[in-house]
Design an enzyme around this catalytic site. Sequence first.
Site, mmCIF file in Angstrom:
data_model
loop_
_atom_site.group_PDB
_atom_site.id
_atom_site.type_symbol
_atom_site.label_atom_id
_atom_site.label_comp_id
_atom_site.label_asym_id
_atom_site.label_seq_id
_atom_site.Cartn_x
_atom_site.Cartn_y
_atom_site.Cartn_z
ATOM 1 C CD GLU A 128 -2.337 -15.003 56.971
ATOM 2 O OE1 GLU A 128 -2.329 -15.507 56.116
ATOM 3 O OE2 GLU A 128 -3.074 -13.796 57.159
ATOM 4 C CG HIS A 242 -5.749 -21.718 51.890
ATOM 5 N ND1 HIS A 242 -5.735 -22.541 53.186
ATOM 6 C CD2 HIS A 242 -5.761 -20.454 52.178
ATOM 7 C CE1 HIS A 242 -5.405 -21.572 54.129
ATOM 8 N NE2 HIS A 242 -5.152 -20.330 53.632
ATOM 9 N NE ARG A 286 -1.770 -19.135 51.597
ATOM 10 C CZ ARG A 286 -2.587 -18.197 51.137
ATOM 11 N NH1 ARG A 286 -3.007 -17.930 50.103
ATOM 12 N NH2 ARG A 286 -3.008 -17.475 52.121
ATOM 13 C CG HIS A 343 -7.019 -19.372 48.324
ATOM 14 N ND1 HIS A 343 -8.314 -19.245 48.998
ATOM 15 C CD2 HIS A 343 -6.087 -18.605 48.849
ATOM 16 C CE1 HIS A 343 -7.938 -18.349 49.724
ATOM 17 N NE2 HIS A 343 -6.767 -17.868 49.821
ATOM 18 N NE ARG A 378 -2.757 -15.031 46.728
ATOM 19 C CZ ARG A 378 -3.426 -14.847 48.096
ATOM 20 N NH1 ARG A 378 -3.038 -13.747 48.807
ATOM 21 N NH2 ARG A 378 -4.663 -15.742 48.331
HETATM 22 C C1 LIG Z 1 -11.901 -17.425 51.409
HETATM 23 C C2 LIG Z 1 -10.923 -16.208 51.256
HETATM 24 C C3 LIG Z 1 -9.965 -15.906 52.114
HETATM 25 C C4 LIG Z 1 -9.126 -14.998 51.522
HETATM 26 N N1 LIG Z 1 -8.354 -14.525 52.545
HETATM 27 C C5 LIG Z 1 -7.494 -13.297 52.020
HETATM 28 C C6 LIG Z 1 -6.539 -12.508 52.992
HETATM 29 O O1 LIG Z 1 -6.739 -12.929 54.302
HETATM 30 N N2 LIG Z 1 -5.703 -11.883 52.410
HETATM 31 C C7 LIG Z 1 -5.570 -11.494 51.098
HETATM 32 O O2 LIG Z 1 -4.681 -10.835 50.730
HETATM 33 N N3 LIG Z 1 -6.301 -12.475 49.882
HETATM 34 C C8 LIG Z 1 -7.182 -13.205 50.595
HETATM 35 N N4 LIG Z 1 -8.077 -14.063 49.651
HETATM 36 C C9 LIG Z 1 -7.785 -13.504 48.581
HETATM 37 C C10 LIG Z 1 -8.497 -12.158 47.900
HETATM 38 O O3 LIG Z 1 -9.707 -12.150 48.870
HETATM 39 C C11 LIG Z 1 -8.958 -12.244 46.550
HETATM 40 O O4 LIG Z 1 -7.931 -12.625 45.686
HETATM 41 C C12 LIG Z 1 -9.099 -10.705 46.267
HETATM 42 O O5 LIG Z 1 -10.371 -10.380 47.084
HETATM 43 C C13 LIG Z 1 -9.525 -10.638 44.690
HETATM 44 O O6 LIG Z 1 -9.962 -9.103 44.441
HETATM 45 P P1 LIG Z 1 -10.539 -8.777 43.139
HETATM 46 O O7 LIG Z 1 -10.940 -7.299 43.331
HETATM 47 O O8 LIG Z 1 -9.569 -8.949 42.270
HETATM 48 O O9 LIG Z 1 -11.755 -9.818 42.901
HETATM 49 P P2 LIG Z 1 -13.190 -9.969 43.668
HETATM 50 O O10 LIG Z 1 -12.952 -9.547 45.126
HETATM 51 O O11 LIG Z 1 -13.280 -11.528 43.536
HETATM 52 O O12 LIG Z 1 -14.116 -9.249 42.857
HETATM 53 C C14 LIG Z 1 -14.551 -9.449 41.522
HETATM 54 C C15 LIG Z 1 -15.810 -8.519 41.165
HETATM 55 O O13 LIG Z 1 -15.918 -8.770 39.990
HETATM 56 C C16 LIG Z 1 -17.453 -9.079 39.618
HETATM 57 N N5 LIG Z 1 -17.558 -9.579 38.283
HETATM 58 C C17 LIG Z 1 -16.875 -11.115 37.926
HETATM 59 N N6 LIG Z 1 -17.042 -10.984 36.704
HETATM 60 C C18 LIG Z 1 -17.992 -9.980 36.237
HETATM 61 C C19 LIG Z 1 -18.745 -9.816 34.985
HETATM 62 N N7 LIG Z 1 -18.581 -10.443 33.760
HETATM 63 N N8 LIG Z 1 -19.287 -8.587 34.750
HETATM 64 C C20 LIG Z 1 -19.398 -7.690 35.998
HETATM 65 N N9 LIG Z 1 -18.806 -7.945 37.141
HETATM 66 C C21 LIG Z 1 -18.092 -9.143 37.153
HETATM 67 C C22 LIG Z 1 -18.013 -9.858 40.851
HETATM 68 O O14 LIG Z 1 -19.130 -9.926 41.015
HETATM 69 C C23 LIG Z 1 -16.986 -9.185 42.079
HETATM 70 O O15 LIG Z 1 -17.764 -8.064 42.408
HETATM 71 C C24 LIG Z 1 -8.979 -14.642 50.122
HETATM 72 C C25 LIG Z 1 -9.686 -15.350 49.166
HETATM 73 C C26 LIG Z 1 -11.065 -16.253 49.715
HETATM 74 C C27 LIG Z 1 -11.847 -16.662 48.695
#
Ligand SMILES: Cc1cc2nc3c(=O)[nH]c(=O)nc-3n(C[C@H](O)[C@H](O)[C@H](O)COP(=O)(O)OP(=O)(O)OC[C@H]3O[C@@H](n4cnc5c(N)ncnc54)[C@H](O)[C@@H]3O)c2cc1C
Length: 521
Positions: A128, A242, A286, A343, A378
Amino acid sequence: MSESTTETGTDVRETDVLVVGSGIAGCAAALAAARSGANVLVATKATAPEDASTDWAQGGIAVTGEDPETFREDVLDASDGTADPEAVDILVGDARDAVEDVLVDTLSVPFDGAPAGAGLDDYDHGREAAHSERRILHVNASTGGHVLRPFLNYLRDHDGVTFLEDAMALDLLTHEGRVHGVHLLREGSVEPVFAGATVLATGGIGACYGTTTNPDGATGDGVAMAAFAGARIADMQYVQFHPTAYPGDDPFLVSEAVRGEGAILRNGEGERFMPGVHDDAELAPRDVVARAVKDERDRTGEVRLDVSPVEPDFRTEFPDLAELCDERDVDPEDGIPVAPAEHYLCGGIAVDERGRTTLDRLFAAGECARTGVHGANRLASTSLLEGLVWGLRAGETAADAGADAAERIETQEPLDSDPELPDEFASAKYARLRETMDSAVGVERTHADLERARSTIRRLKGEVDAYTRTRVSRSLYELRNATVCALLVARAASEAPSAGCHHVVDADAEGSTNGGARADD
Ligand SMILES: Cc1cc2nc3c(=O)[nH]c(=O)nc-3n(C[C@H](O)[C@H](O)[C@H](O)COP(=O)(O)OP(=O)(O)OC[C@H]3O[C@@H](n4cnc5c(N)ncnc54)[C@H](O)[C@@H]3O)c2cc1C
């Protein structure tokens, strides 16, 4: 975990480790804490996997190859030289073991190119933008779902882990600088959860913007809660856009992996423009590509992603994305219309190498945390990896800190005395917030716009605060949190010099460095 009921009928739970959020970071923290012998409670406002950004991740997860130094350099270069080298060393150093242990051996994620359970080097490695070599493990263009769903199933079957779904953390419970858990909104009532240690893993802030790739629930809850409690928040000006989101009805992300496989960007006049912008053309960092796409759209009306160079062809290589195009009547052979969209938050709750925040017994991991790995921009496919690596570290350390350490403290339950708010309240405020963030705190910023945004959002926050003093509802608290995060972004952006994805275009682009921020403006 223990559970009891007070005289007023409120459930009271105690646990060694409370994890808030069930994306990759929350799951990794829960796994590591449970493996260390802690009782773990995962409280998540999600009702389905797709409520987490993790489930939406497309391109994949980067892993360290034979030469860790090249990975390290790529992360540092993409960040405009602003990433913290020690944090990058941790990411690069832990990557192989974490991916092999959790994703391959424990969850059997079916990465492309070899049977589940194969050695890391046997899988297909994608490329990428701003990666100097092929190092990204993927499952088609829907890697996130193939990671998160088995992860959730695995944890639900784990003896030491209890899940509470549709349960939103509202505020942190604090006493004399120590965090003791959260107030949880569940089934219409508020209950305290007391924890020996609390891990915030609540994801990003996409809901602050009208144009975003994130799910609706990305309202920055963890960042806002931590800021209210007085934790250090840093680098909020670094909101990554993005470059290639489909901008029509029902937008979707077109993964960078498509450019990694040869797709090129053409402006409204059909010209390829990236070679004139950066030596790496479409594979530039990016922030560079996002600005170029915006400029060309402003100048020529549109930008399309020409997928004809992809071998053997786009449909074979990216069937999931081809399906998304078909559902919207977009013919990839005509080029896919693309535009920048919010993003990823590179900043957030400041944490150290073990995920510790500046508050006692409070940890953070994943997109809500600022580890220093991403600096001002990032590198693609490092977010899942960062969530996994810091989630494991935070979970293990939280288990040490939280073992048998839950203490009940006096808490003041939020007041819920007002009648129902009209539905239009939240939607009208969101519309104003998002219009402000899209127009003034986007890919390119001016000091005048940032000042205007600050005062608009400050007023908005005042209006929302007036309601949260007497009323509890999920939508109201999410709006409060999004407004707080927007204010933190606008304030940090107006004070910090340009770097990476924070790009100030007026002549006087120098500001003071933003060392940290709190919820008050
Ligand atoms: C379309 C898209 C494509 C992407 N592609 C990639 C990729 O290919 N590779 C890569 O490395 N990254 C990618 N990213 C970025 C990556 O997916 C995210 O940054 C990463 O998954 C974040 O993980 P996380 O566990 O921090 O948060 P999340 O996966 O967003 O999880 C957050 C969790 O917290 C919960 N939550 C939030 N607030 C509260 C609250 N007050 N009380 C209780 N629960 C709560 C939510 O319901 C959720 O379950 C992509 C993002 C998107 C949107």
